[in-house]
Design a protein around this motif. Structure first.
Motif: not given
Length: 758
Positions: A322-327, A333-336, A363-373, A752-758
């Motif tokens: 669920m989290l993976y799909n939302h991301l 931004s792909r960088e975030v 939360v993911l509908k909002r803008h986030h300028s950094s991964a930490d944020g 492994g799933m989240f490594r695809e995003l990185s």
């Protein structure tokens, strides 16, 4: 032939589709294994012909040049893997020249271009295996072409807007066990009423069920705010599925109560017709509330068609997907997204006790300028789920229901007895109103359980409700003060003050609660003393046992010491004097090592700058603690305290003598604890090893050497001849609300799933 472009599938979805297609085509048993950091997803099978490796490449918006670069990076991996057969699958639509070029890039491992599957080849597999296509309804219902055809043909009643919403949401859907449960209800009873807490995914599940029927040729009718829509669209000659979301309203009953009898009549009509299905959703709290005020709903037997959707059904893999799909499908931004996945912050969400698909979506509908944020926002919102529960709490609950919910925060996770809660919150309400309020809250905000002793216990339905309540109290701290003023048990006050000083990342979690405790210190201390005096009177008049004083006064006051020291400095000495007197009274025999630890820490912290004035109290408290060491954990806590404060204590009295005596006695007791708690040879020896290590560390090994050797000989004698199993699995449980268990295999898959995003 099937004609999908797969653009609405994530790489993880695409992998599952390819796995199922290849298993159907070749009768292989494919498993996922090591995923590369470039996003490649690997599948593996061991067949009669040897080891088969499959790699899937699915990137949104990627070019053929990107695909070639990715493919070239796979060759060194295959040089290491040495498969007997290698398949490369891409969702891109390649022409013959591109396919031949890519096949050349993958030499020598791609032995046949037929093992390079492109978009056209995957669609051919889907055509040959319609059962796989049917199981992957997310595939076909996500197709833009198919959705447009639905609208144009008019076979989806009144729903262009709904289809647009579904097109966005289906990409995020992750199947759970509720789908099969609800589908079975629909096939057998023709009706499924999906209930549950806010944000668990009721509406999405309803849409997926409806779309599943659409694929089988049923017409879907989306019912608006009035059941008349359903009656008007009813056609005897057609197979129809009616989708009625929030049929009792979103926050209260005013929207639809007048049509309740017509809702029940429509349910009866659908139940009798094998060509009709009805999918309805509502929050559990609203259904309970309606039963109390609506005769038609009360008389209808919703239980036989109710499917309760629970967060507990979501295991670690489902949460991660669920989290993976939302991301993956977010506008971030792909960088975030990459940095968030690389930082492994996703584990905090996957394992969070308040996990909720709705919170992730918000939360993911909002803008986030950094991964930490992004990580902070997700964790903060999960810790303080105000958005999830706030609307229904403010608009859907009566004043009495709100008081019950807030007051429960002053009790432990086990909750409060119904009688205690009623005394605290009923005020001017009628007795029947309290019972009605419990029924409304049950299943959403609270859980009501009948205990063996005939006592009814009321507790929070899930940890998210508790955390919402605490966050609400921090937003409106006057309510906190009101609960303290109304408290009838000292433990309620200590519980709330404990929350006020709780921390996250070395910062106060509820700073407004802490502020009001400090500003209203005199009021709170007055309440504490009032409750202490009331217990003294009850104990004296009732000829009570010392255990009552310990449970209802001593224990809560010990819990109060730390908060009082931090937030109520002006009144700390007054509280401390009361607890000191009680510890010297008849209740002292019930204290355990943790109690004395709390008292010693508070005493030392309060007087660390001038300990001479409490020399006698320090010696008495330290000695009393040392008398009660029974386990190795007790010894470790005593040792830690002495390591920190020993030099200061040594200046006041000879603390070392008591320290060594107490540690030796505690470790000897731990050796005795082994008797009757044996597990197996290895575990028993490990137990003794830990005692030996602690004895060596604290300097008492010489005194315990003979005891340790004797216990080791006893262990060998017990397991002589392998009469017992060499090792036995043990199990244990934690206190509080459960979190999903993550197995080693699941951890590998999730990482492994989240490594695809990185």
């Amino acid at each position: 032939m099937a004609d999908y472009d797969f653009r609405t599938l994530s790489p993880s979805d695409f992998e599952i589709l390819i796995r199922d297609l290849l298993e159907a085509e070749h009768r292989w048993r494919l498993e996922a294994f090591g995923r590369g950091r470039d996003g490649g997803i690997d599948l593996r099978a061991v067949t009669a012909g040897g080891k088969v490796v499959v790699q899937c490449k699915h990137y949104l918006g990627s070019t053929f040049s990107d695909l070639r670069s990715s493919a070239r990076r796979e060759v060194p991996k295959m040089d290491k893997e040495q498969p007997d057969r290698y398949l490369f699958v891409t969702s891109q639509d390649l022409n013959r020249t591109q396919k031949d070029t890519l096949a050349g890039d993958l030499q020598p491992w791609l032995s046949d271009t037929a093992d390079l599957l492109t978009q056209l080849d995957v669609n051919a597999l889907i055509t040959r295996h319609p059962m796989v296509e049917q199981q992957h309804f997310k595939l076909w219902l996500a197709s833009t072409t198919i959705l447009e055809r639905i609208v144009q043909s008019g076979i989806w009643g009144r729903s262009e807007a709904l289809l647009e919403d579904i097109r966005d949401r289906v990409k995020l859907y992750v199947p759970t066990s509720s789908f099969k449960t609800a589908r079975k209800l629909l096939d057998e009873k023709h009706i499924a009423v999906l209930t549950g807490s806010p944000g668990v995914g009721k509406s999405m599940l309803a849409e997926m069920l409806a779309l599943g029927y659409w694929h089988e040729g049923w017409q879907i009718v989306s019912v608006g705010t009035d059941v008349d829509d359903a009656w008007g669209a009813y056609r005897s000659e057609r197979k129809q599925v009616f989708l009625y979301d929030d049929f009792l309203g979103q926050t209260d009953l005013s929207e639809r109560r007048a049509k309740d009898s017509w809702v029940v009549r429509f349910m009866d009509r659908v139940a009798r017709n094998p060509d009709k299905r009805l999918v309805m959703t509502t929050r559990s709290q609203i259904l309970q509330q309606t039963r109390l005020v609506s005769e038609p709903i009360a008389h209808a037997d919703f239980r036989v068609v109710e499917c309760v959707v629970k967060i507990a059904e979501y295991g670690s893999i489902q949460r991660a997907r669920m989290l993976y799909n939302h991301l993956y499908f977010s506008a971030l931004s792909r960088e975030v997204v990459r940095e968030y996945a690389m930082g492994s912050s996703y584990w905090q969400v996957v394992n969070h006790k308040n996990f909720s698909p709705r919170i992730i979506e918000l939360v993911l509908k909002r803008h986030h300028s950094s991964a930490d944020g992004l990580a902070r926002a997700l964790n903060h919102t999960l810790d303080r789920p105000l958005d999830l529960w706030g609307i229904i709490f403010n608009n859907g609950l009566s004043d009495l229901g709100q008081r019950i919910t807030l007051t429960l925060a002053s009790f432990s996770l086990n909750g409060a007895s119904s009688d205690d809660l009623k005394t605290l919150v009923q005020k001017e309400a009628k007795p029947t109103e309290f019972t009605s309020a419990l029924r409304v809250l049950e299943g959403t905000f609270i859980r009501v359980e009948k205990m063996d002793a005939g006592i009814t216990m009321v507790s929070y339905a899930n940890p998210s409700v508790r955390d919402f309540t605490l966050a609400f109290l921090d937003e409106e701290p006057d309510y906190l003060l009101g609960i303290i003023r109304d408290a009838t048990h000292l433990a309620q006050v200590s519980m709330l003050l404990g929350y006020a000083v709780s921390e996250v990342d070395e910062k106060l979690r509820f700073p407004n609660c802490a502020d009001i405790v400090t500003s209203q210190e005199a009021v709170i201390v007055r309440k504490i003393m009032q409750l202490v005096n009331a217990e003294d009177e009850a104990y004296a008049s009732d000829s009570g046992k010392p255990s009552r004083i310990y449970q209802r006064t001593v224990r809560p006051l010990l819990d109060l010491l730390h908060p009082a020291l931090l937030l109520m400095r002006n009144s700390f000495d007054e509280i401390f004097a009361v607890i000191t007197a009680l510890l010297k009274g008849p209740a002292s025999g019930y204290l355990d090592p943790d109690d004395w630890r709390a008292f010693n820490l508070a005493l030392m912290t309060r007087h660390v700058e001038d300990p001479d004035q409490v020399r006698d109290e320090l010696k008495w408290a330290f000695d009393s603690w040392g008398e009660l060491l029974y386990t190795i954990d007790d010894v470790a806590a005593f040792e830690e305290f002495y390591g920190t404060h020993g030099p200061l204590l040594q200046r006041l009295f000879d603390a070392s003598i008591k320290f060594y005596e107490s540690v030796e006695s505690g470790l000897r007791q731990e050796l005795e604890n082994l008797s009757g708690n044996e597990q197996d040879r290895d575990s028993d020896h490990q137990w003794v090893d830990e005692v030996e290590t602690a004895a060596t560390r604290t300097g008492v090994y010489d005194d315990l050497r003979k005891d340790i050797e004797s216990v080791r000989e006893s262990i060998e004698h017990r397991y002589a001849g392998d009469e017992y199993p060499h090792s036995r699995p043990t199990s244990g449980g934690g206190y509080g609300f459960p979190r999903p268990f993550v197995s080693a295999a699941e951890r590998v898959e999730i990482e492994g799933m989240f490594r695809e995003l990185s």
